[in-house]
Write a protein that holds these residues in place. Structure first.
Motif, PDB file in Angstrom:
ATOM      1  N   PHE A 145     -22.629  53.609   6.483  1.00 16.12           N
ATOM      2  CA  PHE A 145     -22.284  52.648   7.511  1.00 16.12           C
ATOM      3  C   PHE A 145     -22.558  51.278   7.053  1.00 16.12           C
ATOM      4  O   PHE A 145     -22.010  50.530   7.182  1.00 16.12           O
ATOM      5  N   THR A 146     -23.860  51.118   6.273  1.00 10.41           N
ATOM      6  CA  THR A 146     -24.114  49.674   5.763  1.00 10.41           C
ATOM      7  C   THR A 146     -23.201  49.307   4.679  1.00 10.41           C
ATOM      8  O   THR A 146     -22.589  48.031   4.814  1.00 10.41           O
ATOM      9  N   THR A 147     -22.780  50.167   3.968  1.00  9.40           N
ATOM     10  CA  THR A 147     -21.661  49.927   2.816  1.00  9.40           C
ATOM     11  C   THR A 147     -20.265  49.686   3.377  1.00  9.40           C
ATOM     12  O   THR A 147     -19.781  48.702   3.054  1.00  9.40           O
ATOM     13  N   ILE A 192     -28.536  43.156   7.943  1.00  9.12           N
ATOM     14  CA  ILE A 192     -27.228  42.999   7.366  1.00  9.12           C
ATOM     15  C   ILE A 192     -26.065  42.519   8.097  1.00  9.12           C
ATOM     16  O   ILE A 192     -25.376  41.821   7.836  1.00  9.12           O
ATOM     17  N   GLY A 227     -19.643  49.744  11.547  1.00  7.43           N
ATOM     18  CA  GLY A 227     -21.084  50.105  11.451  1.00  7.43           C
ATOM     19  C   GLY A 227     -21.781  51.202  12.262  1.00  7.43           C
ATOM     20  O   GLY A 227     -22.970  51.524  12.260  1.00  7.43           O
ATOM     21  N   SER A 228     -21.128  51.552  13.364  1.00  2.00           N
ATOM     22  CA  SER A 228     -21.672  52.443  13.996  1.00  2.00           C
ATOM     23  C   SER A 228     -21.592  53.993  13.835  1.00  2.00           C
ATOM     24  O   SER A 228     -20.508  54.372  13.421  1.00  2.00           O
ATOM     25  N   SER A 229     -22.460  54.685  14.313  1.00  4.37           N
ATOM     26  CA  SER A 229     -22.195  56.289  13.980  1.00  4.37           C
ATOM     27  C   SER A 229     -21.990  57.114  15.245  1.00  4.37           C
ATOM     28  O   SER A 229     -21.447  58.287  15.278  1.00  4.37           O
ATOM     29  N   TRP A 252     -12.572  41.114   5.255  1.00  8.06           N
ATOM     30  CA  TRP A 252     -12.220  39.841   6.087  1.00  8.06           C
ATOM     31  C   TRP A 252     -11.959  38.687   4.944  1.00  8.06           C
ATOM     32  O   TRP A 252     -10.918  38.047   5.329  1.00  8.06           O
ATOM     33  N   GLY A 253     -12.738  38.666   3.921  1.00  6.32           N
ATOM     34  CA  GLY A 253     -12.386  37.662   3.065  1.00  6.32           C
ATOM     35  C   GLY A 253     -11.134  37.533   2.489  1.00  6.32           C
ATOM     36  O   GLY A 253     -10.204  36.865   2.380  1.00  6.32           O
ATOM     37  N   GLN A 272     -29.824  48.028   8.315  1.00  7.24           N
ATOM     38  CA  GLN A 272     -28.476  47.637   8.643  1.00  7.24           C
ATOM     39  C   GLN A 272     -28.298  46.489   9.602  1.00  7.24           C
ATOM     40  O   GLN A 272     -27.392  45.762   9.865  1.00  7.24           O
ATOM     41  N   ILE A 327     -23.783  39.301   8.109  1.00 10.60           N
ATOM     42  CA  ILE A 327     -22.214  39.527   8.321  1.00 10.60           C
ATOM     43  C   ILE A 327     -21.845  38.595   9.198  1.00 10.60           C
ATOM     44  O   ILE A 327     -20.779  38.031   9.190  1.00 10.60           O
ATOM     45  N   LEU A 328     -22.419  38.625  10.223  1.00  7.50           N
ATOM     46  CA  LEU A 328     -22.072  37.536  11.278  1.00  7.50           C
ATOM     47  C   LEU A 328     -21.948  36.144  11.028  1.00  7.50           C
ATOM     48  O   LEU A 328     -21.157  35.380  11.271  1.00  7.50           O
ATOM     49  N   ILE A 356     -21.635  35.237   7.983  1.00  8.67           N
ATOM     50  CA  ILE A 356     -20.580  34.843   6.893  1.00  8.67           C
ATOM     51  C   ILE A 356     -19.291  34.962   7.690  1.00  8.67           C
ATOM     52  O   ILE A 356     -18.361  34.014   7.270  1.00  8.67           O
ATOM     53  N   LEU A 372     -15.426  41.210  15.706  1.00  8.67           N
ATOM     54  CA  LEU A 372     -16.855  42.050  16.131  1.00  8.67           C
ATOM     55  C   LEU A 372     -16.543  43.419  16.305  1.00  8.67           C
ATOM     56  O   LEU A 372     -17.304  44.320  15.735  1.00  8.67           O
ATOM     57  N   LEU A 421     -15.868  45.265  13.250  1.00  6.68           N
ATOM     58  CA  LEU A 421     -17.046  45.436  12.385  1.00  6.68           C
ATOM     59  C   LEU A 421     -18.075  46.542  13.309  1.00  6.68           C
ATOM     60  O   LEU A 421     -18.534  47.409  12.318  1.00  6.68           O
ATOM     61  N   LEU A 464     -20.119  48.319   6.238  1.00  7.07           N
ATOM     62  CA  LEU A 464     -20.046  46.895   6.909  1.00  7.07           C
ATOM     63  C   LEU A 464     -19.927  45.920   5.761  1.00  7.07           C
ATOM     64  O   LEU A 464     -19.125  44.796   5.844  1.00  7.07           O
ATOM     65  N   LEU A 465     -20.558  45.943   4.603  1.00  4.59           N
ATOM     66  CA  LEU A 465     -20.463  45.032   3.557  1.00  4.59           C
ATOM     67  C   LEU A 465     -18.910  45.234   2.906  1.00  4.59           C
ATOM     68  O   LEU A 465     -18.272  43.961   2.832  1.00  4.59           O
ATOM     69  N   PHE A 484     -16.541  31.693   7.543  1.00  2.00           N
ATOM     70  CA  PHE A 484     -15.226  31.770   7.368  1.00  2.00           C
ATOM     71  C   PHE A 484     -14.424  30.989   8.392  1.00  2.00           C
ATOM     72  O   PHE A 484     -13.467  30.190   8.399  1.00  2.00           O
ATOM     73  N   LEU A 509     -26.916  53.122  -4.065  1.00  3.55           N
ATOM     74  CA  LEU A 509     -25.679  53.268  -4.705  1.00  3.55           C
ATOM     75  C   LEU A 509     -25.460  52.485  -5.872  1.00  3.55           C
ATOM     76  O   LEU A 509     -24.643  52.911  -6.834  1.00  3.55           O
ATOM     77  N   PRO A 568     -16.213  31.817   0.546  1.00  3.22           N
ATOM     78  CA  PRO A 568     -16.801  32.654  -0.529  1.00  3.22           C
ATOM     79  C   PRO A 568     -17.555  31.910  -1.181  1.00  3.22           C
ATOM     80  O   PRO A 568     -18.543  32.588  -1.867  1.00  3.22           O
ATOM     81  N   ILE A 611     -16.866  42.968   5.309  1.00  7.38           N
ATOM     82  CA  ILE A 611     -16.847  41.507   5.079  1.00  7.38           C
ATOM     83  C   ILE A 611     -15.962  41.091   3.902  1.00  7.38           C
ATOM     84  O   ILE A 611     -15.362  40.243   3.987  1.00  7.38           O
ATOM     85  N   ARG A 661     -32.728  52.128  10.253  1.00  5.13           N
ATOM     86  CA  ARG A 661     -31.581  51.437  10.838  1.00  5.13           C
ATOM     87  C   ARG A 661     -31.792  49.951  10.797  1.00  5.13           C
ATOM     88  O   ARG A 661     -30.834  49.246  10.962  1.00  5.13           O
TER      89      ARG A 661
END
Lengths: 663, 305, 214
Positions: free
Chosen positions: C93-95, B290, C21-23, C104-105, B287, B294-295, B297, C14, C17, C97-98, B301, A587, A424, C101, B284
């Motif tokens: 979807f992007t949100t 991003i 992230g997928s629609s 995950w933490g 995304q 994420i990978l 990050i 993966l 995740l 994904l975030l 970890f 957002l 983190p 993560i 897209r």
């Protein structure tokens, strides 16, 4: 020390004289400006003396105030703040004299210089004060002086509103500071800094109080709401001082408080880090969505304060977890960024002022092509834009890189402490600094590109004129300073060393000092690349000029894909440039978009408008203050003007007190 | 000796970088059933551009001229810091990869400014997309390299890539390196304006990103931009390769050869991706980038669990 | 074997995740089926090299159910309801994904706090289990199509399954049967629901159920 005292005296004299001479604006402006320049030169000399010798200089005078003494001292930490303060004030004073005469009513000139010099003197005093009472008096004087400076153009409704928001924010912050100092001085019964003692278990509370109190001045998100209001309202040289150095007194206060709190729990560092990340990313995102160049710069102050906060947070974590590299490089990066931000942010504000002076507007979407009419302003603004985006070979990169390096060296350590949440930490520091850097580049290509490049988008932009000689000189000096700091980076490691060691608790000082030789090599490497970049660019441009003499065609229109009649209004505007980013982060930003699409076969008029109000001002502070106002309006019933009833209140109060005390 | 090996690497990059372009094009030609262009075509194009005259629009200023020059200077200096095949780079110090990333940023800043200098709305559009995508790619790149630094206990590029060798994927850090490779490949594609982020062959200005930014550049200026782009591909390819295929044979020259072959393989891979995938819709792409962050990050970890 | 187990667990992360992230429903169903295969491999790798017949049977059974039967049913449900995309999720979807993560933490943090000492295989097992459970919850909460919610439910179950393996490595059959039964009931109910929804409303957006309120 007497140099510093003389500096304060010259500043005060300049202030008083310009107020007395306010009937003669030209003379008042001259004395005010001269006072500021002279006073700041003396202060710089005093600070350099301290940094050079490494010995603090102090003085205590008798002062007939309870709990107070007139204790003043310049130690390395104070000196590191005095230099940017005095430097920026000096340059802003040179710039301000012609600027005020050109743009403001004659009657405001004298008082404005009075408050300007007062602001300078109180800022210096805040940094040098060694007693809580003196600190608070200077702090309040600083807030009030800057409040009146914001109100220079008080005939405008928006300026008055900005002034009020600023005043309220400052006093909410000061309230926290009052509690902070009282708690710190409670056990010894004195408000002298060297008598402060922390009661066990109270360190965290004190830290939070300091974070709120000083954070309001510094402009940490979500306490930043006054910044984007006050900076655009003030005259540009005042914005340069306020944004460049005044908000840094908040950082100074926070760091000074840390020296009083020896055993900070680790969550304090994490909190500061999180606040820094929020301010950094939030600041740059809101900056992207602005149309007014000065509010854009104001939000970038939030961003840079965020970077400083990240650095200081890394430093605090380094202290808590006993990791010297993080402690030293975090604080060193933060302190260097204080200086760097003072240089490039005041440069950018002065540039914005010159643009406003030359065109009469601050709306980025109405400007364009100014580089041709204002080459010096444009060129220096470009240097500032590169520096604030953290690009090599300029100073912004050096300080950000120090923060990066602090984390990196600790992460790469083979025997890293398993108790620290490293992943983190890396995401918060490295990930967010990288994101901030990329977004800042986006924002400043937008600001510079849409203001200075392309074709003029309005009549005002077409008829712009370059700023006067003193104004240009001020901007060129600051731009040169950005290069100087970057190209002499390793020197600053040694200059900042005593200041950083002041913040680090005594037990960890030796280990922290050992980081200097460790990080010297990398810093020299960066410096070598900087020089090499400049040399390569110089060489290549020389070669390119030799080459391009043959077959060069000038003065044709830009390739427009076959369209025959392009107009300047067809250029990509700042709003459309930033729009993909604003939409991606909608957002958080919540832009308000008003769209009137073209309708029918022969559409007459269509329109698009976007506005991004501040998230926190709109959803947090707005409702809160509306609630307070509602309660206050209910209380108004007691305030009706009948003397008998007022006497009754007094009598009732006495009665209640008597019963409570005696009963 | 150290300096010589660094100079050898830089010379190789300067000479061979355009070849990556022709490997990609040949691969695509094979997939399309064409013969493809001659191997030396990119060099010929550069040479042709250098000999041509330059056209400057009346809107442009010195920024327009500075763009290509600063771009090539920045990439050239970044090359001095990037090692290939486990060889030490010319200059190496802790935290040098940050400087590499930011030097690429300088080049981009000037190129974007040069695009805005023309006042063309198409170039403005390309610039706007370029800054968005690069701002999102930057965290992915730096976080990936940080994860590598944590796994290899070294903070400089030379140290990192010397520590990652053929044995590394079989250790506990193996899965993390696998993720980092993925993230860095995405960054590689995005930063070099390849499919699925950008299409280098598109002929519609509205859909271009990198290509549309340089519409107005011509002659030697354009040659510099093209060459800088090829060097950048070489540079990011070396970073990717060091993590993806760290083959070491015990002999320095063999290692270097393996590095060069690996770069060629990456070019072939890019060609395969471009022949088999469509471009992502513009909305897209963020995304996609991003996801790369994420990978990296997740890899962080895993390395420091 | 710890390395291969790690690889499988990373693949689980993966795919989770990917689900966030997928629609595309089809891709999500495939991802969840892939998760099923990975799950089947976990017990084998945990117990390597002494694999009993019973263990192998359980592994194969769970693979068949999780990777073939349930995804097949879902695919049919999606085809009959004629939906191919999750169009307007509550959380983008992007949100997602975030958020993923962040989760995950959080999972890493939580698993550090858990007083589990019996993990002789890999320290990654517990955080991945918790993360998969979190992702399942997030999918159920944030998606509108019933199919996607069922996928979320399956992910949740997968997480519980991994969690079960972390603890009940000695006698997994009990956990196993319980989980399978649970899934069957869930899919049965959801399948009926999807079918009914698409018949009554011509859509499987669960938002439309709001209109039943009055």
């Amino acid at each position: 020390m007497w140099l510093f005292a003389a500096g304060l005296t010259v500043l005060s004299a300049g202030a008083l004289l310009s107020l007395l001479l306010s009937k003669a604006p030209r003379l008042a402006s001259w004395t005010g400006s001269a006072g500021a320049v002279g006073g700041c030169l003396l202060a710089i000399a005093a600070a350099i003396g301290v940094l050079w010798s490494g010995e603090s200089a102090g003085a205590t005078l008798a002062w007939e105030v309870p709990l107070g003494s007139l204790a003043v001292e310049i130690d390395p930490l104070a000196a590191v703040f005095i230099i940017p303060i005095a430097l920026v004030v000096l340059i802003a004073a040179v710039y301000g004299a012609p600027y005020m005469q050109g743009s403001y009513h004659a009657s405001t000139v004298g008082p404005s210089w009075f408050f300007f010099n007062l602001l300078a003197a109180t800022m210096l005093l805040v940094v040098a004060a060694r007693s809580g009472l003196l600190f608070l008096v200077a702090w309040e004087g600083m807030s009030l002086a800057s409040f009146f400076l914001v109100l220079t153009d008080h005939r405008q409704e928006s300026v008055r509103r900005a002034g009020w928001i600023y005043l309220v924010a400052m006093h909410l912050g000061t309230a926290c500071l009052l509690v902070l100092f009282l708690l710190l001085g409670r056990s010894s019964g004195s408000l002298e800094f060297d008598q402060f003692a922390v009661e066990p278990g109270l360190a965290g509370v004190l830290f939070v109080l300091a974070l709120i109190g000083f954070g309001t001045k510094a402009g940490f998100m979500p306490l930043h709401v006054w910044l984007p209001e006050a900076h655009p309202a003030a005259p540009s040289h005042v914005s340069a001082v306020m944004s460049g150095v005044m908000i840094k007194t908040g950082i100074y206060g926070l760091l000074r408080t840390v020296t009083f709190l020896p055993e900070l729990p680790s969550w304090c560092g994490w909190t500061l880090l999180a606040v820094g990340v929020l301010s950094g990313i939030g600041g740059v995102l809101f900056a992207l969505a602005q149309h007014d160049v000065k509010s854009l710069l104001a939000y970038h102050s939030v961003e840079n304060i965020g970077i400083i906060g990240i650095g200081a947070g890394v430093g605090l974590l380094g202290i808590s977890y006993d990791i010297p590299a993080m402690a030293f490089l975090g604080f060193a990066g933060a302190l260097l960024h204080v200086l760097n931000h003072a240089l490039f942010k005041s440069l950018l504000f002065l540039g914005a002022g010159a643009v406003q002076h030359g065109t009469g507007t601050r709306d980025i979407d109405r400007l364009g092509g100014l580089l041709k009419t204002m080459p010096i302003t444009g060129g220096t603004f470009f240097v500032g834009a590169c520096a604030i985006s953290g690009l090599p070979p300029l100073n912004g990169f050096v300080s950000e890189w120090m923060i990066y390096l602090g984390v990196l060296l600790s992460v790469a350590e083979p025997a890293r402490d398993a108790n620290v949440a490293w992943a983190p930490l890396c995401v918060l520091v490295i990930g967010s600094l990288a994101l901030i850097g990329g977004l800042a580049s986006a924002c400043f290509t937008k600001a510079f590109g849409c203001m200075f490049l392309g074709e003029p988008r309005s009549e005002q932009a077409r008829h712009s004129h370059e700023a006067g000689r003193p104004m240009r000189a001020a901007m060129v000096t600051l731009a040169a300073a950005c290069f100087v700091v970057a190209l002499s980076g390793p020197v600053f490691l040694f200059l900042l060393r005593p200041a950083v060691l002041t913040i680090v608790p005594p037990g960890a000082r030796e280990a922290a000092a050992a980081v200097v030789p460790q990080s010297l090599g990398p810093l020299v490497g960066v410096c070598v690349i900087f020089w090499a970049t400049l040399a390569a660019v110089g060489l290549l441009s020389w070669g390119r000029r030799k080459m391009s003499s043959a077959g060069k065609v000038d003065g044709v229109p830009t390739w427009d894909c076959g369209y025959a009649a392009p107009t300047p209004r067809m250029q990509y505007t700042a709003s459309s440039y930033a729009s993909p980013l604003v939409i991606l982060f909608r957002l958080l930003l919540r832009p308000r978009i008003t769209l009137h699409p073209p309708v029918g076969l022969f559409p007459k008029q269509a329109g698009f408008e976007s506005e991004t109000p501040d998230l926190f001002a709109q959803y947090v502070f707005g409702p809160t203050f509306a609630g307070v106002a509602w309660i206050a309006s209910k209380l108004r019933r007691f305030q009706h003007g009948r003397i008998q009833l007022y006497v009754l209140y007094i009598a009732l109060t006495i009665l209640v007190l008597l019963i409570w005390k005696l009963g | 000796m150290l300096a010589i090996s660094g100079i050898v690497q830089i010379v190789l990059a300067l000479v061979l970088a355009p070849l990556l372009q022709s490997i990609i094009n040949r691969t695509k030609a094979v997939f399309a059933g064409r013969r493809g262009q001659p191997w030396l075509q990119p060099y010929r194009e550069l040479w042709k551009l250098v000999q041509k005259g330059t056209v400057y629009s009346r809107t442009t200023t010195a920024v327009f001229v500075a763009g290509p020059i600063v771009g090539i200077a920045a990439v050239g200096l970044a090359l001095a810091l990037v090692p290939i095949g486990g060889w030490p780079a010319l200059l190496s110090f802790p935290g040098d990869f940050l400087l590499v990333a930011y030097l690429l940023g300088v080049g981009r800043f000037f190129l974007v400014s040069a695009a805005l200098d023309t006042g063309s709305s198409f170039e403005g559009m390309g610039a706007s997309r370029e800054v968005l995508f690069s701002a999102l790619a930057e965290p992915a790149l730096l976080l990936s390299l940080t994860a590598l630094a944590a796994a290899s206990h070294s903070a400089s590029l030379t140290g990192i890539y010397a520590a990652i060798d053929s044995g590394m994927p079989a250790t506990a850090a193996g899965p993390a390196i696998f993720l980092i490779t993925g993230a860095m490949f995405v960054v590689f594609l995005a930063e070099n304006a390849r499919i699925p982020v950008d299409d280098p062959n598109t002929h519609l200005e509205l859909t271009m990103i990198h290509e549309v930014m340089v519409l107005d550049h011509s002659g030697p200026d354009f040659a510099l931009i093209q060459y800088a782009a090829q060097l950048k591909m070489w540079l990011l390819g070396s970073l990717l390769l060091g993590a993806a295929a760290p083959f070491r044979f015990g002999s320095a020259w063999l290692d270097l050869l393996a590095g060069l072959v690996g770069l060629g393989a990456i070019a072939v891979l890019v060609g395969i991706v471009e022949s088999s995938m469509a471009r992502l819709r513009l909305v897209r792409v963020p995304q996609f980038l991003i996801a790369a962050s994420i990978l990296s990050i997740v890899a962080l970890f895993l390395v420091m669990r | 074997m710890a390395l291969w187990l790690d690889v499988i667990l990373v693949l689980l992360i993966l795919t989770s995740l990917w689900l966030l992230g997928s629609s595309r429903l089809r891709a999500c169903i495939q991802a969840v089926a892939f998760q099923g295969i990975m799950l089947g491999l976990i017990p084998l790798l945990c117990a390597w090299p002494d694999i009993t017949v019973r263990l192998a049977a359980v592994a194969v059974l769970s693979m068949v159910v999780k990777a073939i039967v349930l995804p097949g049913m879902l695919r049919r449900a999606a085809r009959e309801a004629n939906v191919r995309y999750e169009v307007q999720p509550l959380i983008g979807f992007t949100t997602s994904l975030l958020l993923g993560i962040v989760l995950w933490g959080l999972a890493m943090h939580v698993s550090r706090q858990l007083p589990v000492t019996m993990l002789h295989v890999t320290p990654l097992l517990i955080p991945v289990a918790i993360f998969t459970i979190f992702c399942g919850f997030l999918l159920i909460v944030s998606r509108n199509t019933a199919v996607m919610q069922v996928i979320g439910y399956l992910a949740l179950e997968n997480g519980i399954y991994v969690f079960g393996w972390a603890f009940a490595i000695e006698d997994p059959l009990l956990v196993e049967m319980g989980v399978l039964l649970d899934v069957f009931v869930a899919v049965f109910v959801m399948g009926i629901m999807i079918y009914r929804l698409s018949r009554e409303f011509d859509t499987i957006e669960t938002d439309e159920l709001d209109s039943l309120k009055e």
